[in-house]
Scaffold this motif. Structure first.
Motif, PDB file in Angstrom:
ATOM      1  N   ASN A  30      35.189  34.811  36.145  1.00  0.00           N
ATOM      2  CA  ASN A  30      34.872  34.334  34.767  1.00  0.00           C
ATOM      3  C   ASN A  30      34.186  32.893  34.544  1.00  0.00           C
ATOM      4  O   ASN A  30      34.133  32.662  33.609  1.00  0.00           O
ATOM      5  CB  ASN A  30      36.298  34.356  33.658  1.00  0.00           C
ATOM      6  N   GLN A  31      33.942  32.375  35.831  1.00  0.00           N
ATOM      7  CA  GLN A  31      33.748  30.919  35.916  1.00  0.00           C
ATOM      8  C   GLN A  31      31.855  31.032  35.924  1.00  0.00           C
ATOM      9  O   GLN A  31      31.531  31.194  36.990  1.00  0.00           O
ATOM     10  CB  GLN A  31      34.239  30.255  37.135  1.00  0.00           C
ATOM     11  N   ALA A  32      31.370  30.415  34.937  1.00  0.00           N
ATOM     12  CA  ALA A  32      30.117  30.282  34.997  1.00  0.00           C
ATOM     13  C   ALA A  32      29.510  29.135  35.721  1.00  0.00           C
ATOM     14  O   ALA A  32      30.603  28.225  35.960  1.00  0.00           O
ATOM     15  CB  ALA A  32      29.571  30.031  33.610  1.00  0.00           C
TER      16      ALA A  32
ATOM     17  N   ASP B 265      40.343  37.379  38.840  1.00  0.00           N
ATOM     18  CA  ASP B 265      39.771  37.272  37.490  1.00  0.00           C
ATOM     19  C   ASP B 265      39.197  35.992  37.219  1.00  0.00           C
ATOM     20  O   ASP B 265      38.005  35.966  36.348  1.00  0.00           O
ATOM     21  CB  ASP B 265      40.369  38.090  36.658  1.00  0.00           C
TER      22      ASP B 265
ATOM     23  N   PRO C 255      31.817  44.398  35.071  1.00  0.00           N
ATOM     24  CA  PRO C 255      31.838  44.294  33.587  1.00  0.00           C
ATOM     25  C   PRO C 255      32.904  43.846  32.816  1.00  0.00           C
ATOM     26  O   PRO C 255      32.709  43.302  31.640  1.00  0.00           O
ATOM     27  CB  PRO C 255      31.529  45.868  33.180  1.00  0.00           C
ATOM     28  N   GLU C 256      34.108  43.609  33.188  1.00  0.00           N
ATOM     29  CA  GLU C 256      35.039  43.167  32.504  1.00  0.00           C
ATOM     30  C   GLU C 256      35.446  41.729  32.774  1.00  0.00           C
ATOM     31  O   GLU C 256      36.155  41.089  31.866  1.00  0.00           O
ATOM     32  CB  GLU C 256      36.593  43.830  32.993  1.00  0.00           C
ATOM     33  N   ASN C 257      34.242  41.289  33.457  1.00  0.00           N
ATOM     34  CA  ASN C 257      34.418  39.696  33.686  1.00  0.00           C
ATOM     35  C   ASN C 257      33.249  39.187  32.915  1.00  0.00           C
ATOM     36  O   ASN C 257      32.448  39.902  32.779  1.00  0.00           O
ATOM     37  CB  ASN C 257      34.572  39.284  35.044  1.00  0.00           C
ATOM     38  N   THR C 258      33.303  37.672  32.870  1.00  0.00           N
ATOM     39  CA  THR C 258      32.241  37.217  32.168  1.00  0.00           C
ATOM     40  C   THR C 258      31.038  36.393  32.960  1.00  0.00           C
ATOM     41  O   THR C 258      30.202  35.977  32.335  1.00  0.00           O
ATOM     42  CB  THR C 258      32.593  36.067  31.237  1.00  0.00           C
ATOM     43  N   GLN C 259      31.171  36.349  34.157  1.00  0.00           N
ATOM     44  CA  GLN C 259      30.301  35.572  35.144  1.00  0.00           C
ATOM     45  C   GLN C 259      29.138  36.773  35.175  1.00  0.00           C
ATOM     46  O   GLN C 259      29.442  38.025  35.566  1.00  0.00           O
ATOM     47  CB  GLN C 259      30.735  35.346  36.472  1.00  0.00           C
ATOM     48  N   PRO C 260      27.891  36.433  34.821  1.00  0.00           N
ATOM     49  CA  PRO C 260      26.834  37.519  35.066  1.00  0.00           C
ATOM     50  C   PRO C 260      26.619  38.196  36.526  1.00  0.00           C
ATOM     51  O   PRO C 260      26.496  39.210  36.724  1.00  0.00           O
ATOM     52  CB  PRO C 260      25.705  36.987  34.402  1.00  0.00           C
TER      53      PRO C 260
END
Length: 308
Positions: free
Chosen positions: A200-202, A196, A278-283
Motif C-alpha cells: 500500500n506504499q506509494a 499488505d 488488486p486489494e492493495n493501493t500501490q499501482p
C-alpha cells in the motif's frame, strides 16, 4: 611525499564513501539457506558497505501445533532469539563482529485480525540511524529474507525514510500467465499485515523475489558436503547448518541465497514491473522474473574458493 600520501588517503576515503550501503534483515533461524545468503553478502564487503545485519522472527502457527520446528523444540521457542544467535555466530566466525547486528521485532505488525501498528525494535532504530547519516545522494539498500515486519515497521515509524531506501524482499508468488499474485506463502504468512502495508506504499522503491522465480535454484547436498573445506570455519558453518537442519534432503532450494545473488548479480536476474494485487493501493511492483541458476551457482563456488 606528503602530498602524495594525502592524495592516497583522499582517494581511499572517496572509494570507501562510494560503496553502496546495504542492510540485511534475516529470519536466520528458520531454514538453512539464510546462512548461505548472509555469508555470500558478507563476502561482498569489498564492494559494499554492509551497515547492519538484523534478526527477523519466523512466527507461524506450526510452532503452537507441533513439538519440533526443524531441530528446535517448539516448547518455549523464541524465533527471534534463534535468528539473533545465529547472526552473531556468523559474524563471529567471519571476524566481522563490528558490523551492527541488532535484534528485530519478536512479532508481526498489528494483530491477528489485521492492523498496521509498527513494532519498534533495535533493528528499526539501527536502520533509522544509518538512513539519517546518509549523504544527500545516497540511499540505503535493505534486503529482507523473511517476514517484512522490521522494514514495514521502519516505514510506519518514519514515513520520510521511503525516499532514502530501496527494498529487496523474498516472498509471495506471481503467476505471469494470469497476472495474479498469491500471498499464500510462508514469509507472507508470517506477517501478512506487513506485506499488505508494503503493497500500500506509494513511491516506494521495492523489488520482490516471488518464490516461483527462484524455486529452481537448487543445491545438491553431496556437492555441498564434498566441496566445503574441512578446515575452513565459514564453510563448515554452512555445511553444519545443512547437516543439522535438513540432513534428509538430497537437494534444497536456496531461496534466500537466490535473492542475495539477484541483488549482487543483476545481469543474472532480470526485473519487470507488474500490477500490484488488486486489494492493495500501490499501482505497480517490481519483481525478479527469473534467475540464471547456472550462472549464480558458478559464482557461489567461485566465491567459496576466493575467500578461503
Amino acid at each position: 611525499m606528503k602530498k602524495l600520501l594525502l592524495l592516497f588517503v583522499l582517494l581511499s576515503f572517496s572509494a570507501s564513501a562510494q560503496k553502496q550501503k546495504v542492510w540485511l534483515d534475516a529470519d536466520t533461524g528458520n531454514e538453512m539457506d539464510d546462512v548461505y545468503a548472509i555469508v555470500r553478502l558478507l563476502w561482498a564487503g569489498d564492494r559494499l558497505d554492509i551497515t547492519g545485519l538484523s534478526s527477523a522472527h519466523f512466527n507461524n502457527a506450526d510452532l503452537l501445533a507441533f513439538d519440533k520446528w526443524n531441530q528446535y523444540n517448539t516448547s518455549g521457542i523464541s524465533p527471534i532469539r534463534i535468528s539473533q544467535e545465529l547472526n552473531e555466530e556468523i559474524l563471529t566466525t567471519m571476524g566481522l563482529q563490528q558490523i551492527p547486528h541488532p535484534l528485530g521485532a519478536d512479532r508481526q505488525m498489528g494483530r491477528a485480525w489485521g492492523g498496521y501498528e509498527p513494532r519498534s525494535s533495535a533493528a528499526t532504530d539501527g536502520m533509522i540511524k544509518v538512513i539519517k547519516a546518509l549523504q544527500p545522494n545516497e540511499k540505503l539498500d535493505i534486503l529482507t529474507l523473511g517476514a517484512l515486519t522490521n522494514v514495514a515497521s521502519l516505514i510506519a515509524l518514519d514515513p520520510t525514510v521511503k525516499s532514502r531506501i530501496r527494498v529487496y524482499s523474498l516472498g509471495g508468488g506471481y503467476d505471469f500467465a494470469r497476472k495474479a499474485w498469491n500471498k499464500n506463502e510462508f514469509n507472507v504468512r508470517c506477517d501478512l499485515n506487513a506485506y499488505d502495508f508494503m503493497m500500500n506504499q506509494a513511491n516506494l522503491d521495492w523489488t520482490v523475489m516471488p518464490i516461483h522465480s527462484v524455486m529452481h535454484y537448487k543445491f545438491d547436498r553431496e556437492v555441498v558436503y564434498e566441496n566445503f573445506a574441512d578446515n575452513n570455519p565459514v564453510e563448515q558453518l554452512m555445511e553444519k547448518r545443512w547437516r543439522e537442519t535438513n540432513p534428509q534432503d538430497k537437494t534444497r532450494t536456496l531461496w534466500d541465497l537466490g535473492l542475495v545473488q539477484a541483488y549482487l548479480l543483476p545481469k543474472l536476474a532480470p526485473v519487470a514491473t507488474v500490477p500490484a494485487p488488486p486489494e492493495n493501493t500501490q499501482p505497480t511492483v517490481k519483481i525478479f522474473t527469473k534467475l540464471d541458476a547456472k550462472g549464480m551457482d558458478a559464482d557461489f563456488w567461485e566465491q567459496v574458493k576466493k575467500h578461503r
